[in-house]
Motif scaffolding. Structure first.
Motif, short mmCIF file in Angstrom:
data_model
loop_
_atom_site.label_atom_id
_atom_site.label_comp_id
_atom_site.label_asym_id
_atom_site.label_seq_id
_atom_site.Cartn_x
_atom_site.Cartn_y
_atom_site.Cartn_z
N GLY A 26 -3.52 -2.80 -0.60
CA GLY A 26 -4.17 -2.18 0.55
C GLY A 26 -4.79 -0.83 0.25
O GLY A 26 -5.55 -0.30 1.06
N ASP A 27 -4.51 -0.26 -0.91
CA ASP A 27 -5.05 1.06 -1.23
C ASP A 27 -6.49 0.92 -1.73
O ASP A 27 -6.87 -0.12 -2.25
N LYS A 77 -13.46 -5.89 0.55
CA LYS A 77 -12.08 -6.03 1.05
C LYS A 77 -11.94 -7.10 2.13
O LYS A 77 -10.90 -7.72 2.29
N ARG A 78 -13.03 -7.29 2.87
CA ARG A 78 -12.96 -8.23 3.98
C ARG A 78 -12.67 -9.67 3.51
O ARG A 78 -12.17 -10.50 4.28
N ILE A 110 -9.52 -1.60 9.04
CA ILE A 110 -10.94 -1.88 9.29
C ILE A 110 -11.50 -2.72 8.14
O ILE A 110 -12.11 -3.77 8.35
N ASN A 111 -11.26 -2.26 6.90
CA ASN A 111 -11.85 -2.95 5.75
C ASN A 111 -11.28 -4.35 5.55
O ASN A 111 -11.99 -5.26 5.15
N LEU A 112 -10.00 -4.52 5.86
CA LEU A 112 -9.40 -5.85 5.71
C LEU A 112 -9.88 -6.81 6.80
O LEU A 112 -9.78 -8.02 6.65
N GLY A 113 -10.38 -6.25 7.89
CA GLY A 113 -10.89 -7.10 8.95
C GLY A 113 -9.81 -7.90 9.67
O GLY A 113 -10.04 -9.04 10.09
N LEU A 127 0.81 -1.22 0.00
CA LEU A 127 0.00 0.00 0.00
C LEU A 127 0.84 1.27 0.00
O LEU A 127 2.01 1.26 0.36
N VAL A 158 -7.93 1.05 6.08
CA VAL A 158 -7.32 -0.14 5.46
C VAL A 158 -7.47 -1.33 6.40
O VAL A 158 -7.90 -2.42 5.98
N GLU A 204 -3.67 3.72 6.57
CA GLU A 204 -4.77 4.48 7.16
C GLU A 204 -5.68 3.54 7.93
O GLU A 204 -5.76 2.35 7.61
N ARG A 242 -0.48 4.40 1.40
CA ARG A 242 -0.71 5.10 2.67
C ARG A 242 -1.35 4.17 3.67
O ARG A 242 -2.36 3.53 3.37
#
Lengths: 339, 339
Positions: free
Chosen positions: B67-68, B45-46, A289-292, A280, A287, A284, A282
């Motif tokens: 990750g972006d 993304k999850r 949160i969304n990836l879990g 990635l 990132v 943040e 940046r």
């Protein structure tokens, strides 16, 4: 405290731009560059459009300004390097990085005008050793002579060493690199510069007493690494039960540690963790949160974990902190540096 | 409404992943790719870390997840393409873009399960023409047969046309491209899909009546472009006195319109404006604040100006809006499309 002798008129309080800006204009003209990129850190971004106009007027080249945030010499805009013939990078000293695109970059440092003598004199009251290591950041490195002079007058021997390939000047440290402080036989350090992070870094990287002298606020203090260490051991403890762990790898040329990331991922897997490599630009909160994920190990700039933990929803560890967590590293806290 | 016949078990409500995911696994195995990139839009993304593990397990390749943020097929992660042998891009259909790096990408669409028949039947009450153009987004394009069937049953002739190189399926539109709607002799359109932006885009790009049928909310409506037009003419009016103007150029391969940006900058200069070309990955309010510009012309995704104006501190115009402001474009509002 006169202005630097730049004839180009690009200057921004409280900084003087390196007079090499004139050299950069000459270089642009001589190189015949048709497209010139300009990259400026956030604090100086407002000068970018005037600088662009000035370069266009003086050299006839077309200018493209990088609009993305810039956090250091580690953060050269590679996409800008791809479209430009030459890139003027403002505010940071040159860093050796592997990508050949970076050869297009001309670094124009920004030097703080702030006087250092008074604050260094005050700082000597906090020093107990008669021989101290002196370190600073690039914004004040041109005042190193003043620092050494004041110390000598006070009967303190100043030890100034070169860092490695990431820095340009003797005594220069970066948030991610304290080579100029390590490997010297001193019991105390004097850090001259702004902010809390660099002097803390010196203390954690060397394990020694550090006196910080801030030429902008005029304050001096002895660095106390304990609160930071408490926060970091807290983050390590909270990450103990994490199963799904992201290993963050930066796209920024001077922050990319892909090999280290692979090693970290392999080590986690040996310990039964579900590791995912994440590439990635940046880092943040969204990132993570969304990836879990339950936690992250950040192989990018160490400040992301150390300075910004509070804004992340899950623990973000440096690679040595993750090794501590796994029991693969024993003993004292190990500060993450990029070499 | 059964699940798509993917044997890999990667599926996320309310989407079915294209069964081509199995094909992608085969491709990875056949290609001998050692490093596989995975790029997933935020809403999905999850699933990324499970998908990464699945690919690693089934193919033996190492996986790196982007990750972006990812906003569309226009937004292929080029840096990921540089480090990976093959990139699996989830959720969008293939877009032809100039960069050869994009040849490494395998597109795996995400298809919404939501039934369309009922909402299309409701929508026919709002149609007055007996011959309508039918358009949709990639999430519902596999239901085009159902849409046409319902219309025919109601005695309405459905006209479905292919778009250009940015889209894959007949009748498919993008936020930035309505070729599948233009160039057909109809007086009305039926848009099947979610959200307000795409049906508004059809209305503004064609100047015709558009009925929107949303299979997720079950609502139908006739699109009213007036509020959007009022907002846009308001932004143009507020930009009238701007002197320092940024021309934003996207680094995203499917949003990069550098030639257009140069033309826009030249046109502004002819009109006495101080134009600065700004190259960036993400358009964010801070960029415009830090640059200190009075207005911006955005040559990236048109949704940045049209959807998000409220979050920017200064007017952000599309290129045709800027031409309107300069008096270089006359007549009706001209919707910005990327071709």
């Amino acid at each position: 405290m006169g202005r630097a002798p730049s004839t180009s008129g690009f200057s921004l309080e409280p900084f003087d731009l390196d007079p090499d800006l004139d050299r950069a204009l000459e270089l642009i003209k001589k190189s015949g560059a048709k497209i010139v990129g300009v990259q400026v850190p956030e604090g100086l971004k407002r000068m970018a459009s005037d600088l662009a106009r000035g370069i266009e007027k003086e050299t006839g080249a077309g200018v493209i300004v990088s609009g993305d945030p810039c956090y250091g010499a580690c953060d050269v805009d590679l996409e800008l390097c791809r479209v430009a013939d030459l890139v003027v990078h403002i505010g940071h000293s040159k860093m050796q990085v592997a990508d050949p695109l970076v050869d297009k970059v001309v670094y124009i440092e920004a030097r703080m005008r702030a006087d250092v003598k008074e604050v260094v004199e005050m700082a000597t009251d906090l020093l107990s050793a008669r021989r101290v290591g002196v370190v600073t950041t690039v914004q004040h490195v041109h005042k190193m002579g003043d620092v050494v002079g004041v110390l000598e007058k006070k009967g303190v021997e100043a030890v100034v060493r070169s860092g490695g390939s990431r820095t340009t000047y003797p005594g220069q440290v970066l948030g991610c690199n304290y080579e100029a402080a390590r490997n010297m036989e001193v019991d105390e350090y004097l850090f001259v510069g702004t902010g809390q992070f660099h002097p803390l870094g010196v203390a954690l990287a060397t394990g020694k007493k550090v006196v910080a002298a801030d030429p902008v606020t005029g304050s001096v203090s002895v660095v106390d690494p304990t609160p930071m260490l408490k926060r970091r051991y807290g983050a390590i403890a909270r990450a103990m039960d994490a199963v799904r762990i992201a290993v963050l790898v930066s796209k920024k040329p001077g922050q990319c540690r892909m090999d280290l990331a692979r090693k970290v991922a392999a080590l986690g897997r040996e310990h039964g963790k579900n590791m995912v490599l994440v590439y990635l630009d940046r880092v943040e909160p969204e990132v993570l949160i969304n990836l879990g994920v339950d936690a992250a190990v950040c192989t990018a700039c160490p400040r992301i974990a150390l300075d910004d933990q509070a804004k992340y929803p899950v623990p973000v560890l440096t690679p040595p902190e993750f090794e501590l967590l796994l029991g693969e590293l024993k003993g004292d806290y190990h500060f993450d540096e990029i070499e």
